[in-house]
Design a protein around this motif. Structure first.
Motif, PDB file in Angstrom:
ATOM      1  N   GLU A 247      23.150  46.015  58.931  1.00 40.82           N
ATOM      2  CA  GLU A 247      21.708  46.228  58.857  1.00 40.82           C
ATOM      3  C   GLU A 247      20.975  44.931  59.194  1.00 40.82           C
ATOM      4  OE1 GLU A 247      18.346  48.705  58.046  1.00 40.82           O
ATOM      5  OE2 GLU A 247      20.491  49.164  58.223  1.00 40.82           O
ATOM      6  N   GLU A 248      21.513  43.815  58.693  1.00 41.23           N
ATOM      7  CA  GLU A 248      20.940  42.507  58.974  1.00 41.23           C
ATOM      8  C   GLU A 248      22.010  41.658  59.655  1.00 41.23           C
ATOM      9  OE1 GLU A 248      19.391  40.785  55.460  1.00 41.23           O
ATOM     10  OE2 GLU A 248      18.013  42.435  55.024  1.00 41.23           O
ATOM     11  N   GLY A 249      21.848  41.399  60.902  1.00 43.05           N
ATOM     12  CA  GLY A 249      22.841  40.628  61.635  1.00 43.05           C
ATOM     13  C   GLY A 249      23.409  41.432  62.792  1.00 43.05           C
ATOM     14  N   LYS A 250      23.996  40.719  63.730  1.00 41.73           N
ATOM     15  CA  LYS A 250      24.546  41.364  64.917  1.00 41.73           C
ATOM     16  C   LYS A 250      25.964  41.863  64.639  1.00 41.73           C
ATOM     17  CE  LYS A 250      21.654  38.869  68.167  1.00 41.73           C
ATOM     18  NZ  LYS A 250      21.585  38.063  69.409  1.00 41.73           N
ATOM     19  N   PRO A 251      26.402  42.894  65.372  1.00 42.90           N
ATOM     20  CA  PRO A 251      27.739  43.455  65.132  1.00 42.90           C
ATOM     21  C   PRO A 251      28.845  42.496  65.559  1.00 42.90           C
ATOM     22  CG  PRO A 251      26.754  44.444  67.079  1.00 42.90           C
ATOM     23  CD  PRO A 251      25.687  43.602  66.457  1.00 42.90           C
ATOM     24  N   PHE A 252      30.066  42.778  65.093  1.00 41.13           N
ATOM     25  CA  PHE A 252      31.213  41.981  65.523  1.00 41.13           C
ATOM     26  C   PHE A 252      32.440  42.889  65.626  1.00 41.13           C
ATOM     27  CE2 PHE A 252      30.642  41.400  60.936  1.00 41.13           C
ATOM     28  CZ  PHE A 252      31.868  41.802  60.431  1.00 41.13           C
ATOM     29  N   ASP A 253      33.399  42.444  66.428  1.00 42.62           N
ATOM     30  CA  ASP A 253      34.638  43.181  66.645  1.00 42.62           C
ATOM     31  C   ASP A 253      35.661  42.815  65.572  1.00 42.62           C
ATOM     32  OD1 ASP A 253      33.672  44.412  68.993  1.00 42.62           O
ATOM     33  OD2 ASP A 253      34.171  42.627  70.156  1.00 42.62           O
ATOM     34  N   VAL A 254      36.514  43.783  65.242  1.00 40.63           N
ATOM     35  CA  VAL A 254      37.526  43.596  64.201  1.00 40.63           C
ATOM     36  C   VAL A 254      38.883  44.029  64.736  1.00 40.63           C
ATOM     37  CG1 VAL A 254      38.283  44.237  61.886  1.00 40.63           C
ATOM     38  CG2 VAL A 254      35.853  44.041  62.383  1.00 40.63           C
ATOM     39  N   VAL A 255      39.892  43.223  64.481  1.00 43.25           N
ATOM     40  CA  VAL A 255      41.289  43.589  64.750  1.00 43.25           C
ATOM     41  C   VAL A 255      42.070  43.348  63.474  1.00 43.25           C
ATOM     42  CG1 VAL A 255      43.373  43.142  66.090  1.00 43.25           C
ATOM     43  CG2 VAL A 255      41.131  43.017  67.198  1.00 43.25           C
ATOM     44  N   LEU A 256      42.737  44.385  62.985  1.00 39.89           N
ATOM     45  CA  LEU A 256      43.466  44.294  61.726  1.00 39.89           C
ATOM     46  C   LEU A 256      44.913  44.724  61.958  1.00 39.89           C
ATOM     47  CD1 LEU A 256      42.223  45.393  58.240  1.00 39.89           C
ATOM     48  CD2 LEU A 256      44.443  46.167  59.038  1.00 39.89           C
ATOM     49  N   ALA A 257      45.854  43.892  61.546  1.00 36.98           N
ATOM     50  CA  ALA A 257      47.271  44.211  61.691  1.00 36.98           C
ATOM     51  C   ALA A 257      47.987  43.929  60.377  1.00 36.98           C
ATOM     52  CB  ALA A 257      47.898  43.395  62.819  1.00 36.98           C
ATOM     53  N   VAL A 258      48.846  44.848  59.966  1.00 37.47           N
ATOM     54  CA  VAL A 258      49.618  44.694  58.737  1.00 37.47           C
ATOM     55  C   VAL A 258      51.063  44.404  59.108  1.00 37.47           C
ATOM     56  CG1 VAL A 258      50.362  45.759  56.586  1.00 37.47           C
ATOM     57  CG2 VAL A 258      48.094  46.271  57.513  1.00 37.47           C
ATOM     58  N   THR A 259      51.603  43.304  58.582  1.00 34.24           N
ATOM     59  CA  THR A 259      52.990  42.899  58.852  1.00 34.24           C
ATOM     60  C   THR A 259      53.841  43.201  57.634  1.00 34.24           C
ATOM     61  OG1 THR A 259      52.189  41.100  60.253  1.00 34.24           O
ATOM     62  CG2 THR A 259      54.474  40.995  59.542  1.00 34.24           C
TER      63      THR A 259
ATOM     64  N   SER B  22      28.443  51.120  53.842  1.00 32.55           N
ATOM     65  CA  SER B  22      27.584  50.953  52.690  1.00 32.55           C
ATOM     66  C   SER B  22      26.147  51.051  53.197  1.00 32.55           C
ATOM     67  CB  SER B  22      27.811  49.604  52.001  1.00 32.55           C
ATOM     68  OG  SER B  22      26.937  49.448  50.896  1.00 32.55           O
ATOM     69  N   GLU B  23      25.438  52.055  52.731  1.00 39.29           N
ATOM     70  CA  GLU B  23      24.099  52.336  53.243  1.00 39.29           C
ATOM     71  C   GLU B  23      23.193  51.098  53.158  1.00 39.29           C
ATOM     72  OE1 GLU B  23      20.473  55.566  52.516  1.00 39.29           O
ATOM     73  OE2 GLU B  23      22.276  55.604  51.274  1.00 39.29           O
ATOM     74  N   LYS B  24      22.537  50.803  54.259  1.00 38.51           N
ATOM     75  CA  LYS B  24      21.620  49.667  54.398  1.00 38.51           C
ATOM     76  C   LYS B  24      22.328  48.316  54.349  1.00 38.51           C
ATOM     77  CE  LYS B  24      17.607  52.115  52.488  1.00 38.51           C
ATOM     78  NZ  LYS B  24      16.547  52.103  51.456  1.00 38.51           N
ATOM     79  N   HIS B  25      23.673  48.331  54.475  1.00 40.15           N
ATOM     80  CA  HIS B  25      24.416  47.077  54.486  1.00 40.15           C
ATOM     81  C   HIS B  25      25.274  46.951  55.742  1.00 40.15           C
ATOM     82  CE1 HIS B  25      23.340  47.379  50.203  1.00 40.15           C
ATOM     83  NE2 HIS B  25      23.452  46.061  50.186  1.00 40.15           N
ATOM     84  N   PHE B  26      26.264  47.845  55.898  1.00 41.88           N
ATOM     85  CA  PHE B  26      27.155  47.734  57.058  1.00 41.88           C
ATOM     86  C   PHE B  26      27.832  49.071  57.316  1.00 41.88           C
ATOM     87  CE2 PHE B  26      30.104  47.273  53.606  1.00 41.88           C
ATOM     88  CZ  PHE B  26      31.268  47.868  54.070  1.00 41.88           C
ATOM     89  N   GLU B  27      28.472  49.166  58.490  1.00 43.64           N
ATOM     90  CA  GLU B  27      29.285  50.332  58.832  1.00 43.64           C
ATOM     91  C   GLU B  27      30.421  49.870  59.731  1.00 43.64           C
ATOM     92  OE1 GLU B  27      28.706  54.167  61.642  1.00 43.64           O
ATOM     93  OE2 GLU B  27      27.426  54.155  59.845  1.00 43.64           O
ATOM     94  N   ALA B  28      31.658  50.161  59.320  1.00 45.47           N
ATOM     95  CA  ALA B  28      32.849  49.754  60.071  1.00 45.47           C
ATOM     96  C   ALA B  28      33.564  50.996  60.583  1.00 45.47           C
ATOM     97  CB  ALA B  28      33.780  48.932  59.188  1.00 45.47           C
TER      98      ALA B  28
END
Length: 345
Positions: free
Chosen positions: A247-259, A216-222
């Motif tokens: 855009e505002e805040g430091k990045p973070f790691d994501v792990v997603l699993a579907v059961t 989302s422009e100017k918000h986040f990118e995953a």
């Protein structure tokens, strides 16, 4: 300019005009717009749909053979509300059609499409249900398609505007790409890109080497990468990991699993976030979450979402809401609760 040169130019212009007229006539004769219109309408009828045009299709040659469509409308046989209504469309055709080849379509382009979610849902309800033991399927898209300036509605409620979507051919074992961008009702822009290799074998659909980007422009990118499988019904599995930058805040790691669902537990999505000031370990039942969301929109009692796990954030900023020291805990036997420290509206 002498008389001989002038006569030569007139003659050359006349020959060019004659060739152009012959080409246009040949285009109508060879492409036969009515046969492609009939092909589309026959495919729609086979699916229980009715396709109409406000005027007959007309052919073009540049930059490739195509048929221009005006005023498309696609309706279910049991409902008068169009599933899709578009101001213009184009059927891009392979060059061999000019030589009288088989009537095939290499690409479909639709402009100004209005898609009604309720009408689509009502049509899907009329389709025969598949047995719960049936395996996965992969609907083949022989021709890529593009939607521009689209709108997604639920009745008279606007869901998405300025929808742009494009795909190439969808077939087992062939790399497939999908790009979608749209604005929410509040004009917030979103974009999604998917790149994967779908393979259907013995009732199991595998999405290998999947690359998913949501922004989302100017918000986040995953950016996420991984694999997914579907064996039919709620038997869905996936493993994706990546990083979210903001855009505002430091990045973070994501792990997603579907059961996948089983006899005792529903389909779950396990989500882990690990950032400098945010940490989450949540199990989300998407079907129950969808029911909760629909209930809220229908005016039901506001309750906590059906999540299991923990969420910690030093700061949460959502519009005019600013919260410090937020912690949410939820267990299967207790409703979700939250604890905040130093919160402020």
């Amino acid at each position: 300019m002498n008389r001989r040169l002038r006569v030569g130019l007139y003659a050359l212009g006349g020959v060019f005009a004659l060739l152009l007229a012959v080409a246009l006539i040949a285009t109508y004769v060879v492409l036969q717009p009515e046969r492609f219109t009939a092909l589309l309408q026959a495919r729609a009828r086979a699916a229980g749909l009715e396709l109409t045009l406000s005027s007959p299709a007309h052919p073009t040659l540049w930059p490739s053979p195509a048929l221009e469509l005006e005023g498309l409308s696609l309706r279910s046989n049991v409902s008068g509300t169009p599933l899709i209504a578009a101001s213009r469309g184009k059927l891009v055709l392979p060059w061999h059609t000019l030589l009288g080849g088989e009537a095939t379509i290499s690409r479909l382009e639709v402009e100004g499409a209005r898609i009604d979610v309720d009408a689509v849902s009502a049509y899907l309800d009329t389709l025969p249900s598949r047995p719960s033991t049936a395996g996965a399927t992969l609907p083949t898209i022989d021709a890529g398609f593009r939607i521009s300036r689209g709108t997604l509605l639920r009745g008279t409620t606007l869901l998405l505007s300025n929808v742009e979507a494009e795909t190439d051919r969808l077939a087992s074992g062939r790399r497939f790409t999908l790009t979608v961008s749209a604005n929410l009702a509040d004009e917030t822009p979103y974009a999604l890109d998917l790149d994967t290799v779908p393979t259907l074998s013995r009732g199991v659909l595998t999405l290998a080497d999947a690359k998913l980007k949501l922004a989302s422009e100017k918000h986040f990118e995953a950016d996420l990468k991984g694999d997914a499988t579907w064996r039919g019904g709620a038997d869905v599995g996936a493993s994706l990991s990546g990083r979210v930058s903001r855009e505002e805040g430091k990045p973070f790691d994501v792990v997603l699993a579907v059961t996948p669902a089983n006899q005792n537990d529903p389909l779950y999505v396990a989500l882990k976030l690990d950032g400098e000031t945010e940490h989450a370990d949540l199990h989300i039942p998407p079907l129950a979450l969808g029911e909760w969301w629909n209930g809220i929109h229908a005016g039901g009692t506001l309750t906590m979402p059906p999540l299991v796990g923990t969420f910690d954030a030093a700061n949460v900023d959502a519009g005019s809401l600013h919260v410090k020291g937020l912690r949410i805990e939820a267990t299967p036997d207790a409703p979700a609760s939250s604890t905040t420290v130093g919160s402020a509206p």
